[in-house]
Scaffold this motif. Structure first.
Motif, PDB file in Angstrom:
ATOM      1  N   ASP A  43       0.907  -1.418   0.043  1.00 39.17           N
ATOM      2  CA  ASP A  43      -0.096  -0.101  -0.092  1.00 39.17           C
ATOM      3  C   ASP A  43       0.524   1.585   0.456  1.00 39.17           C
ATOM      4  O   ASP A  43       0.457   2.257  -0.498  1.00 39.17           O
ATOM      5  N   LYS A  50       0.897   7.317  -6.257  1.00 43.22           N
ATOM      6  CA  LYS A  50      -0.209   8.411  -6.277  1.00 43.22           C
ATOM      7  C   LYS A  50       0.152   9.674  -6.047  1.00 43.22           C
ATOM      8  O   LYS A  50      -0.199  10.107  -6.351  1.00 43.22           O
ATOM      9  N   LYS A  98      -6.035   4.858 -11.556  1.00 41.27           N
ATOM     10  CA  LYS A  98      -7.035   3.978 -11.299  1.00 41.27           C
ATOM     11  C   LYS A  98      -5.145   3.333 -11.254  1.00 41.27           C
ATOM     12  O   LYS A  98      -4.289   3.081 -12.003  1.00 41.27           O
ATOM     13  N   ASN A 100      -5.335  -0.223  -9.480  1.00 40.57           N
ATOM     14  CA  ASN A 100      -5.769  -1.759  -8.987  1.00 40.57           C
ATOM     15  C   ASN A 100      -5.036  -2.934  -9.231  1.00 40.57           C
ATOM     16  O   ASN A 100      -3.950  -3.067  -9.937  1.00 40.57           O
ATOM     17  N   ASN A 102      -5.434  -6.729  -8.739  1.00 40.12           N
ATOM     18  CA  ASN A 102      -6.425  -7.476  -9.313  1.00 40.12           C
ATOM     19  C   ASN A 102      -5.966  -9.198  -8.709  1.00 40.12           C
ATOM     20  O   ASN A 102      -4.754  -9.107  -8.827  1.00 40.12           O
ATOM     21  N   SER A 119      -2.114  -6.390 -12.552  1.00 35.30           N
ATOM     22  CA  SER A 119      -2.152  -4.691 -12.996  1.00 35.30           C
ATOM     23  C   SER A 119      -3.562  -4.366 -13.043  1.00 35.30           C
ATOM     24  O   SER A 119      -3.722  -4.828 -14.686  1.00 35.30           O
ATOM     25  N   ASP A 120      -4.174  -3.017 -13.167  1.00 33.95           N
ATOM     26  CA  ASP A 120      -5.115  -2.474 -14.073  1.00 33.95           C
ATOM     27  C   ASP A 120      -5.092  -1.393 -13.500  1.00 33.95           C
ATOM     28  O   ASP A 120      -5.483  -0.070 -12.706  1.00 33.95           O
ATOM     29  N   ASN A 133      -1.515  -3.325 -18.145  1.00 33.82           N
ATOM     30  CA  ASN A 133      -2.508  -4.430 -17.576  1.00 33.82           C
ATOM     31  C   ASN A 133      -0.827  -5.706 -18.112  1.00 33.82           C
ATOM     32  O   ASN A 133      -0.748  -5.923 -19.238  1.00 33.82           O
TER      33      ASN A 133
END
Length: 146
Positions: A43, A50, A98, A100, A102, A119-120, A133
């Motif tokens: 995280d 980010k 985004k 994500n 997954n 990855s997304d 991706n």
């Protein structure tokens, strides 16, 4: 005095307990506390991207002569090549639309953990949107610093 000494020895003998050795199965045991720590570090990696905090991102790497990375079928990268690549790519991100991970799985093996996911990622570089991706594996090693 002799009676007290006898009582002391008797009490000590009756209070002794057998300590059972706990067997650790590095392959099958789940290590939930360690998994949580790995997730917190993952995280932190995502948050540094980010936030555009490249120095934080780089600080979360365990760069050494053992560091190795494959990317897109290219020859193996060293720690220097990885750092240059990450500074160049993630330092150029202007917006994370985004991020994500997954089907994320964390497998802990003592002081080592493997994190795999699809990855997304939708990342903006100026006005250009790049969608990543990919299948990603990260190797985590617990050190004195975390």
């Amino acid at each position: 005095m002799d009676i007290n000494f006898w009582n002391f020895n008797h009490i000590m003998q009756t209070k002794r307990t057998k300590v059972e050795e706990v067997k650790i199965d590095l392959v099958n045991d789940e290590f939930p506390e360690a998994k949580q720590e790995v997730m917190e570090t993952f995280d932190a990696i995502a948050q540094s991207i980010k936030d555009g905090d490249i120095n934080k991102l780089i600080s979360l790497h365990a760069y050494s002569p053992k560091f190795t990375e494959f990317k897109n079928g290219d020859p193996r990268n060293s720690s220097d090549a990885n750092e240059a690549h990450e500074r160049n790519v993630f330092g150029s991100v202007t917006e994370v639309v985004k991020f994500n991970a997954n089907d994320l799985q964390i497998a802990v093996y003592g002081d080592v953990a493997n994190v795999t996911f699809h990855s997304d990622f939708h990342l903006k570089f100026e006005e250009n949107l790049v969608i990543v991706n990919d299948q990603i594996s990260l190797l985590f090693v617990k050190t004195e610093n975390g």
